[in-house]
Design a protein around this motif. Structure first.
Motif, PDB file in Angstrom:
ATOM      1  N   ASP A  30       0.834  -1.205   0.000  1.00 29.45           N
ATOM      2  CA  ASP A  30       0.000   0.000   0.000  1.00 29.45           C
ATOM      3  C   ASP A  30       0.871   1.257   0.000  1.00 29.45           C
ATOM      4  OD1 ASP A  30      -2.280  -1.609   0.127  1.00 29.45           O
ATOM      5  OD2 ASP A  30      -2.210  -1.655   2.326  1.00 29.45           O
ATOM      6  N   VAL A  31       1.915   1.230   0.834  1.00 31.33           N
ATOM      7  CA  VAL A  31       2.826   2.380   0.886  1.00 31.33           C
ATOM      8  C   VAL A  31       3.504   2.580  -0.464  1.00 31.33           C
ATOM      9  CG1 VAL A  31       4.873   3.340   2.023  1.00 31.33           C
ATOM     10  CG2 VAL A  31       3.205   2.034   3.364  1.00 31.33           C
ATOM     11  N   ALA A  32       3.919   1.481  -1.081  1.00 31.16           N
ATOM     12  CA  ALA A  32       4.606   1.569  -2.372  1.00 31.16           C
ATOM     13  C   ALA A  32       3.694   2.187  -3.430  1.00 31.16           C
ATOM     14  CB  ALA A  32       5.075   0.190  -2.801  1.00 31.16           C
ATOM     15  N   ARG A  33       2.413   1.760  -3.461  1.00 33.54           N
ATOM     16  CA  ARG A  33       1.471   2.314  -4.447  1.00 33.54           C
ATOM     17  C   ARG A  33       1.259   3.804  -4.226  1.00 33.54           C
ATOM     18  NH1 ARG A  33      -1.069  -2.782  -3.964  1.00 33.54           N
ATOM     19  NH2 ARG A  33      -2.339  -2.028  -2.207  1.00 33.54           N
ATOM     20  N   THR A  41      12.008  -0.462  -2.446  1.00 32.41           N
ATOM     21  CA  THR A  41      12.395   0.897  -2.041  1.00 32.41           C
ATOM     22  C   THR A  41      11.781   1.251  -0.697  1.00 32.41           C
ATOM     23  OG1 THR A  41      12.609   1.603  -4.331  1.00 32.41           O
ATOM     24  CG2 THR A  41      12.305   3.333  -2.694  1.00 32.41           C
ATOM     25  N   VAL A  42      10.526   0.867  -0.475  1.00 33.97           N
ATOM     26  CA  VAL A  42       9.889   1.100   0.819  1.00 33.97           C
ATOM     27  C   VAL A  42      10.685   0.418   1.926  1.00 33.97           C
ATOM     28  CG1 VAL A  42       7.838   0.607   2.214  1.00 33.97           C
ATOM     29  CG2 VAL A  42       7.585   1.393  -0.147  1.00 33.97           C
ATOM     30  N   SER A  43      11.086  -0.817   1.679  1.00 31.15           N
ATOM     31  CA  SER A  43      11.853  -1.559   2.682  1.00 31.15           C
ATOM     32  C   SER A  43      13.183  -0.871   2.971  1.00 31.15           C
ATOM     33  CB  SER A  43      12.086  -2.994   2.199  1.00 31.15           C
ATOM     34  OG  SER A  43      12.891  -3.710   3.120  1.00 31.15           O
ATOM     35  N   TYR A  44      13.881  -0.443   1.909  1.00 27.31           N
ATOM     36  CA  TYR A  44      15.167   0.212   2.099  1.00 27.31           C
ATOM     37  C   TYR A  44      15.025   1.494   2.918  1.00 27.31           C
ATOM     38  CZ  TYR A  44      16.940  -2.877  -1.610  1.00 27.31           C
ATOM     39  OH  TYR A  44      17.292  -3.963  -2.371  1.00 27.31           O
ATOM     40  N   SER A  55      17.393   8.819  -3.257  1.00 28.10           N
ATOM     41  CA  SER A  55      17.371  10.276  -3.142  1.00 28.10           C
ATOM     42  C   SER A  55      16.511  10.699  -1.954  1.00 28.10           C
ATOM     43  CB  SER A  55      16.827  10.897  -4.432  1.00 28.10           C
ATOM     44  OG  SER A  55      15.446  10.606  -4.573  1.00 28.10           O
ATOM     45  N   GLU A  56      16.836  11.867  -1.442  1.00 25.34           N
ATOM     46  CA  GLU A  56      16.097  12.372  -0.288  1.00 25.34           C
ATOM     47  C   GLU A  56      14.630  12.638  -0.618  1.00 25.34           C
ATOM     48  OE1 GLU A  56      15.136  13.039   3.406  1.00 25.34           O
ATOM     49  OE2 GLU A  56      17.079  12.277   2.730  1.00 25.34           O
ATOM     50  N   PRO A  57      14.283  13.178  -1.813  1.00 24.23           N
ATOM     51  CA  PRO A  57      12.861  13.356  -2.123  1.00 24.23           C
ATOM     52  C   PRO A  57      12.097  12.039  -2.119  1.00 24.23           C
ATOM     53  CG  PRO A  57      14.203  14.681  -3.595  1.00 24.23           C
ATOM     54  CD  PRO A  57      15.148  13.818  -2.831  1.00 24.23           C
ATOM     55  N   THR A  58      12.722  10.968  -2.608  1.00 25.49           N
ATOM     56  CA  THR A  58      12.053   9.661  -2.593  1.00 25.49           C
ATOM     57  C   THR A  58      11.880   9.166  -1.170  1.00 25.49           C
ATOM     58  OG1 THR A  58      12.963   9.081  -4.771  1.00 25.49           O
ATOM     59  CG2 THR A  58      12.196   7.274  -3.386  1.00 25.49           C
ATOM     60  N   ARG A  59      12.911   9.330  -0.373  1.00 30.83           N
ATOM     61  CA  ARG A  59      12.806   8.917   1.035  1.00 30.83           C
ATOM     62  C   ARG A  59      11.673   9.670   1.731  1.00 30.83           C
ATOM     63  NH1 ARG A  59      17.023   6.026   3.225  1.00 30.83           N
ATOM     64  NH2 ARG A  59      18.837   5.744   1.875  1.00 30.83           N
ATOM     65  N   ARG A  61       9.029  10.993   0.344  1.00 29.35           N
ATOM     66  CA  ARG A  61       7.739  10.557  -0.192  1.00 29.35           C
ATOM     67  C   ARG A  61       7.302   9.239   0.452  1.00 29.35           C
ATOM     68  NH1 ARG A  61       9.211  11.012  -5.100  1.00 29.35           N
ATOM     69  NH2 ARG A  61       9.090   8.869  -5.888  1.00 29.35           N
ATOM     70  N   VAL A  62       8.237   8.332   0.647  1.00 31.60           N
ATOM     71  CA  VAL A  62       7.915   7.046   1.270  1.00 31.60           C
ATOM     72  C   VAL A  62       7.499   7.242   2.723  1.00 31.60           C
ATOM     73  CG1 VAL A  62       8.889   4.842   2.043  1.00 31.60           C
ATOM     74  CG2 VAL A  62       9.372   5.678  -0.268  1.00 31.60           C
ATOM     75  N   ARG A  63       8.237   8.068   3.446  1.00 27.89           N
ATOM     76  CA  ARG A  63       7.895   8.293   4.861  1.00 27.89           C
ATOM     77  C   ARG A  63       6.539   8.963   4.995  1.00 27.89           C
ATOM     78  NH1 ARG A  63      13.462  10.312   5.142  1.00 27.89           N
ATOM     79  NH2 ARG A  63      14.837   8.626   5.866  1.00 27.89           N
TER      80      ARG A  63
END
Length: 352
Positions: A30-33, A41-44, A55-59, A61-63
Motif C-alpha cells: 500500500d505504501v509503495a502504491r 524501495t519502501v523496505s530500504y 534520493s532524499e525526495p524519494t525517502r 515521499r515514502v515516509r
C-alpha cells in the motif's frame, strides 16, 4: 387486548448491530502504491538501509506515505529477513545512578535510536547472572549492554551469543571473557580525591561508604583508590546512609574520630554531610576539608563551594558508535575501552 405486536408502553428492542469491521492493516505494498515506488524501495527507506542510494525526495515521499496510511513495519518479519533483531538490551540500574550517569545513559539511548536500534530496558532486579542471561536471551537482542550490577560469567556471555547477540558489552570495573569491556575505573575517583586532600595537608582522612545496597560496586573501589594514595593507616571508612539522621549521627562523633578531611563518595553525600558538620559546629574547611565527586552544579552554589572530582565520560554518541561497530563486525576478539578520567576540582571546601 391489542392486536399490535407492540402493546402500549413497550418499545421494540433495537436490532442487534453488526460488529464493526476492522480496517485492513496497511501493508508495504500500500505504501509503495501511494508513494509510486517499489516495495523494495519502501523496505530500504523504512529500514534505513545505508548500502542503497536513494534520493532524499524519494525517502521523504515514502515516509509521508507510511505516515498517511499509518503503516508500521513488522519487527518480527524484519528480524527474520535480516537474521537478527535491532534490539539493544539495557538492564535497568538496581540503584540510583545519579545525575551524571543518568545523563550519560540518556545520551546513549538517543544515539542508538538514531542508528535505528530499539533500546529495551529490562528490570533484572533480584536475578542472578544465569537467570538474567536466560531472561535477556528470550528477547533475542542483537546486543546487550550490562552495567556491571549483574555479574556475568563467560558461560552467560556464550548463552547470549547463542541466542543471536552479536555483541555483549559490559560496563564497570571488571572485564568478562567473551565480552567487550567498557571499563569505568572507580578507584581512580578515590585516588584523585585522596591525593587532593593530602596535597592540602590533611593527614587523617575519612571516606564515606554508603550504607545503601548496591552502591558497593562504586564505593569499594573508591575506598581502595583512596587507600592506595594516602595509605590504609591514614584512611578510615565511614559508613553513612543517605539520610539527615545518619549524617547528623556521624557529625556528632566527629570530634572523637579525629579526622581533618573527608572524601564523601559523591557530591550528594558530601552536601548532606557538610550541612550536618556545620550544624554540629565543625568549621569547613578549617576543622575538616570536604570533597565529593561528580561535579554537580548545586555543589558550586553552596557556601563554602564544594570541591569535587570531575568524572569525564565519553559521549553517548561515541559509545553508540562502539556498539554499532561491534554489531556490524562481530568477532571473537573482544576489545577493552577505558571510559573514565577523573580530575580533582579544588574549591572553597578544601582550601584554607
Amino acid at each position: 387486548m391489542s392486536d399490535s405486536p407492540n402493546p402500549p408502553g413497550r418499545r421494540t428492542p433495537p436490532a442487534p448491530s453488526a460488529p464493526p469491521v476492522a480496517a485492513p492493516v496497511p501493508t508495504s505494498a500500500d505504501v509503495a502504491r501511494l508513494a509510486g515506488v517499489s516495495r523494495a524501495t519502501v523496505s530500504y527507506v523504512l529500514n534505513n538501509a545505508e548500502a542503497v542510494r536513494i534520493s532524499e525526495p524519494t525517502r521523504r515521499r515514502v515516509r509521508e506515505a507510511a505516515e498517511e496510511l499509518g503503516y508500521v513495519p513488522h519487527a518480527a518479519a524484519r528480524s527474520l529477513r535480516a537474521g537478527h533483531t535491532r534490539i539493544v538490551l539495557l538492564p535497568t540500574a538496581h540503584v540510583p545512578a545519579g545525575p551524571l550517569y543518568s545523563t550519560f545513559l540518556n545520551e546513549l539511548q538517543w544515539a542508538l535510536r538514531r542508528r535505528d536500534y530499539t533500546v529495551v530496558q529490562y528490570g533484572s532486579l533480584g536475578l542472578s547472572g544465569d537467570e538474567a542471561a536466560r531472561a535477556w536471551a528470550e528477547l533475542r537482542p542483537v546486543a546487550v549492554i550490562s552495567l556491571g550490577e549483574t555479574a556475568l560469567s563467560p558461560q552467560n556471555v556464550a548463552t547470549l551469543k547463542r541466542a543471536g547477540a552479536r555483541a555483549v558489552i559490559t560496563m564497570g570495573p571488571d572485564t568478562v571473557p567473551g565480552a567487550h569491556a567498557l571499563v569505568m575505573d572507580q578507584a581512580e575517583v578515590g585516588a584523585r580525591a585522596a591525593a587532593h586532600l593530602v596535597e592540602r595537608g590533611r593527614r587523617r582522612i575519612g571516606v564515606i561508604v554508603p550504607r545503601e545496597d548496591g552502591l558497593e560496586l562504586f564505593s569499594a573501589p573508591r575506598l581502595a583508590g583512596a587507600e592506595s594514595v594516602a595509605g590504609a593507616d591514614v584512611v578510615r571508612a565511614l559508613p553513612m546512609a543517605y539520610t539527615e539522621e545518619s549524617a547528623a549521627a556521624l557529625a556528632a562523633r566527629w570530634g572523637e574520630l579525629g579526622l581533618d578531611g573527608v572524601f564523601a563518595y559523591n557530591d550528594e553525600y558530601a552536601m548532606l554531610l557538610m550541612r550536618a558538620l556545620q550544624d554540629a559546629g565543625v568549621r569547613i574547611p578549617g576543622d575538616a576539608a570536604v570533597i565529593g565527586a561528580d561535579d554537580l552544579l548545586i555543589g558550586r552554589l553552596l557556601r563554602p563551594r564544594l570541591s569535587t572530582v570531575r568524572i569525564e565520560l565519553p559521549t553517548g554518541e561515541r559509545l553508540a558508535g562502539l556498539v554499532d561497530a561491534a554489531v556490524r563486525d562481530p568477532s571473537e576478539i573482544t576489545e577493552r575501552h577505558d571510559l573514565m578520567a577523573a580530575v580533582a576540582v579544588p574549591r572553597d571546601s578544601t582550601s584554607v
